[in-house]
Motif scaffolding. Sequence first.
Motif, PDB file in Angstrom:
ATOM      1  N   GLU A   1      -6.237  12.725  -2.983  1.00  0.00           N
ATOM      2  CA  GLU A   1      -6.290  12.333  -4.384  1.00  0.00           C
ATOM      3  C   GLU A   1      -4.951  11.689  -4.725  1.00  0.00           C
ATOM      4  O   GLU A   1      -3.898  12.115  -4.234  1.00  0.00           O
ATOM      5  CB  GLU A   1      -6.597  13.526  -5.295  1.00  0.00           C
ATOM      6  CG  GLU A   1      -5.670  14.710  -5.136  1.00  0.00           C
ATOM      7  CD  GLU A   1      -6.101  15.889  -5.990  1.00  0.00           C
ATOM      8  OE1 GLU A   1      -7.153  15.793  -6.657  1.00  0.00           O
ATOM      9  OE2 GLU A   1      -5.378  16.913  -5.997  1.00  0.00           O
ATOM     10  N   VAL A   2      -5.003  10.635  -5.545  1.00  0.00           N
ATOM     11  CA  VAL A   2      -3.811   9.858  -5.859  1.00  0.00           C
ATOM     12  C   VAL A   2      -3.309  10.234  -7.245  1.00  0.00           C
ATOM     13  O   VAL A   2      -4.058  10.182  -8.232  1.00  0.00           O
ATOM     14  CB  VAL A   2      -4.109   8.350  -5.783  1.00  0.00           C
ATOM     15  CG1 VAL A   2      -2.863   7.542  -6.153  1.00  0.00           C
ATOM     16  CG2 VAL A   2      -4.572   7.971  -4.381  1.00  0.00           C
ATOM     17  N   LEU A   3      -2.030  10.612  -7.311  1.00  0.00           N
ATOM     18  CA  LEU A   3      -1.370  10.970  -8.566  1.00  0.00           C
ATOM     19  C   LEU A   3      -0.440   9.828  -8.958  1.00  0.00           C
ATOM     20  O   LEU A   3       0.475   9.481  -8.209  1.00  0.00           O
ATOM     21  CB  LEU A   3      -0.569  12.263  -8.377  1.00  0.00           C
ATOM     22  CG  LEU A   3       0.269  12.757  -9.558  1.00  0.00           C
ATOM     23  CD1 LEU A   3      -0.638  13.131 -10.737  1.00  0.00           C
ATOM     24  CD2 LEU A   3       1.137  13.938  -9.140  1.00  0.00           C
ATOM     25  N   PHE A   4      -0.684   9.215 -10.116  1.00  0.00           N
ATOM     26  CA  PHE A   4       0.112   8.073 -10.561  1.00  0.00           C
ATOM     27  C   PHE A   4       1.276   8.544 -11.430  1.00  0.00           C
ATOM     28  O   PHE A   4       1.076   9.214 -12.454  1.00  0.00           O
ATOM     29  CB  PHE A   4      -0.763   7.086 -11.328  1.00  0.00           C
ATOM     30  CG  PHE A   4      -1.805   6.431 -10.471  1.00  0.00           C
ATOM     31  CD1 PHE A   4      -1.461   5.430  -9.575  1.00  0.00           C
ATOM     32  CD2 PHE A   4      -3.136   6.832 -10.537  1.00  0.00           C
ATOM     33  CE1 PHE A   4      -2.424   4.829  -8.769  1.00  0.00           C
ATOM     34  CE2 PHE A   4      -4.101   6.234  -9.736  1.00  0.00           C
ATOM     35  CZ  PHE A   4      -3.738   5.233  -8.849  1.00  0.00           C
ATOM     36  N   LEU A   5       2.502   8.180 -11.030  1.00  0.00           N
ATOM     37  CA  LEU A   5       3.712   8.620 -11.714  1.00  0.00           C
ATOM     38  C   LEU A   5       4.714   7.475 -11.847  1.00  0.00           C
ATOM     39  O   LEU A   5       4.569   6.432 -11.206  1.00  0.00           O
ATOM     40  CB  LEU A   5       4.385   9.754 -10.928  1.00  0.00           C
ATOM     41  CG  LEU A   5       3.608  11.064 -10.736  1.00  0.00           C
ATOM     42  CD1 LEU A   5       4.390  11.971  -9.794  1.00  0.00           C
ATOM     43  CD2 LEU A   5       3.360  11.748 -12.060  1.00  0.00           C
ATOM     44  N   ARG A   6       5.738   7.688 -12.649  1.00  0.00           N
ATOM     45  CA  ARG A   6       6.892   6.782 -12.643  1.00  0.00           C
ATOM     46  C   ARG A   6       7.588   6.908 -11.293  1.00  0.00           C
ATOM     47  O   ARG A   6       7.613   7.996 -10.693  1.00  0.00           O
ATOM     48  CB  ARG A   6       7.867   7.169 -13.752  1.00  0.00           C
ATOM     49  CG  ARG A   6       7.458   6.780 -15.151  1.00  0.00           C
ATOM     50  CD  ARG A   6       8.359   7.458 -16.165  1.00  0.00           C
ATOM     51  NE  ARG A   6       9.777   7.316 -15.819  1.00  0.00           N
ATOM     52  CZ  ARG A   6      10.579   6.366 -16.295  1.00  0.00           C
ATOM     53  NH1 ARG A   6      10.095   5.459 -17.140  1.00  0.00           N
ATOM     54  NH2 ARG A   6      11.854   6.310 -15.950  1.00  0.00           N
ATOM     55  N   ASP A   7       8.162   5.825 -10.818  1.00  0.00           N
ATOM     56  CA  ASP A   7       8.774   5.860  -9.493  1.00  0.00           C
ATOM     57  C   ASP A   7       9.881   6.909  -9.383  1.00  0.00           C
ATOM     58  O   ASP A   7      10.001   7.586  -8.360  1.00  0.00           O
ATOM     59  CB  ASP A   7       9.299   4.479  -9.097  1.00  0.00           C
ATOM     60  CG  ASP A   7      10.318   3.925 -10.095  1.00  0.00           C
ATOM     61  OD1 ASP A   7      10.423   4.473 -11.211  1.00  0.00           O
ATOM     62  OD2 ASP A   7      10.999   2.940  -9.761  1.00  0.00           O
TER      63      ASP A   7
ATOM     64  N   VAL B   1       1.982   8.085  -6.175  1.00  0.00           N
ATOM     65  CA  VAL B   1       2.337   6.671  -6.032  1.00  0.00           C
ATOM     66  C   VAL B   1       2.788   6.132  -7.390  1.00  0.00           C
ATOM     67  O   VAL B   1       2.482   6.697  -8.436  1.00  0.00           O
ATOM     68  CB  VAL B   1       1.167   5.810  -5.482  1.00  0.00           C
ATOM     69  CG1 VAL B   1       0.639   6.371  -4.176  1.00  0.00           C
ATOM     70  CG2 VAL B   1       0.055   5.697  -6.498  1.00  0.00           C
ATOM     71  N   GLN B   2       3.504   5.036  -7.328  1.00  0.00           N
ATOM     72  CA  GLN B   2       4.008   4.406  -8.551  1.00  0.00           C
ATOM     73  C   GLN B   2       2.853   3.889  -9.389  1.00  0.00           C
ATOM     74  O   GLN B   2       1.901   3.315  -8.869  1.00  0.00           O
ATOM     75  CB  GLN B   2       4.957   3.261  -8.179  1.00  0.00           C
ATOM     76  CG  GLN B   2       5.709   2.660  -9.342  1.00  0.00           C
ATOM     77  CD  GLN B   2       6.798   1.707  -8.863  1.00  0.00           C
ATOM     78  OE1 GLN B   2       7.555   2.030  -7.949  1.00  0.00           O
ATOM     79  NE2 GLN B   2       6.867   0.532  -9.473  1.00  0.00           N
ATOM     80  N   ALA B   3       2.945   4.074 -10.708  1.00  0.00           N
ATOM     81  CA  ALA B   3       1.836   3.761 -11.608  1.00  0.00           C
ATOM     82  C   ALA B   3       1.661   2.273 -11.869  1.00  0.00           C
ATOM     83  O   ALA B   3       0.583   1.833 -12.274  1.00  0.00           O
ATOM     84  CB  ALA B   3       2.016   4.500 -12.936  1.00  0.00           C
TER      85      ALA B   3
END
Length: 283
Positions: free
Chosen positions: A44-50, A6-8
């Motif tokens: 589990e949620v991985l936070f990344l740039r869109d 998902v977007q950070a």
Amino acid sequence: MLRIAVQAKGRLYEETMELMKEAGIKLSNAKRTLLIPSKNFPIEVLFLRDDDIPQSVASGVADVGIVGENEFVEKEEDAQIVKRLGFSKCRISLAIPKDVDYQGVNWFNGKKIATSYPVILQNFLNANNIKADIHVITGSVEIAPGIGLSDAIFDIVSSGSTLVSNHLKEVEIVMQSEAVLIGHNALSEEKKEILDELMFRFDSVQKAEGKKYILLNAPNENLKEIINTLPGMKSPTIMPLAEEGWSSVHSVIDDKQFWDVINKIKGLGAQGILVVPIEKMIL
């Protein structure tokens, strides 16, 4: 365990986290953590740039991801749209200085267009046989015409206020976009089962949006007309009241129809109308 990218930060992040919360998925409040497991659901949620999300899903770093459709289309990664989520809606449009006399898409022939979405723009230009110079910018695209960097821009438009403040006008809507759930093309059966449960929860939240549960007392003499007025999921629930000649009616109506429906059933003698918000809807 299913990994979802998902977007950070930003509006899409906030709306995604709200959807997770409404779906009963609990996440820790750890700050600056790249990967957070759910406390009560096997994800589990991985936070990344869109703009990194499509590649992460296509490569299998993440199993699924929530991203703007515009980013997914722009990156052309080998993944699939699993579900449209209905929030973070916007459009991708061409805009030009407001004082320009615009007569149609041929105006863009030979022009320089600033954008962060060169792939989507080039596809549009090719489809319309337009030859233009695409100038790729990351950041504040809308200032490009004002400083002489381009003749036009191709960018995200939500309310249009940013265009107005930069003396621009929207002339061509190229694409409508919203948040989408994208998935890796080769998920294991175990992960597909988790994804199915996740989508079931998301569906239940979405179906409840814009809906109200209403309870009312109706005179039996007008009961049929009142029932025909109520646009229930299947048909309203009817229960006799202790007072002879009256029934209790329960139904679900859409916000868009709310006041029109209420006024009609009041005119048919409905009383004691109670309106309750709906949190989830399982069909």
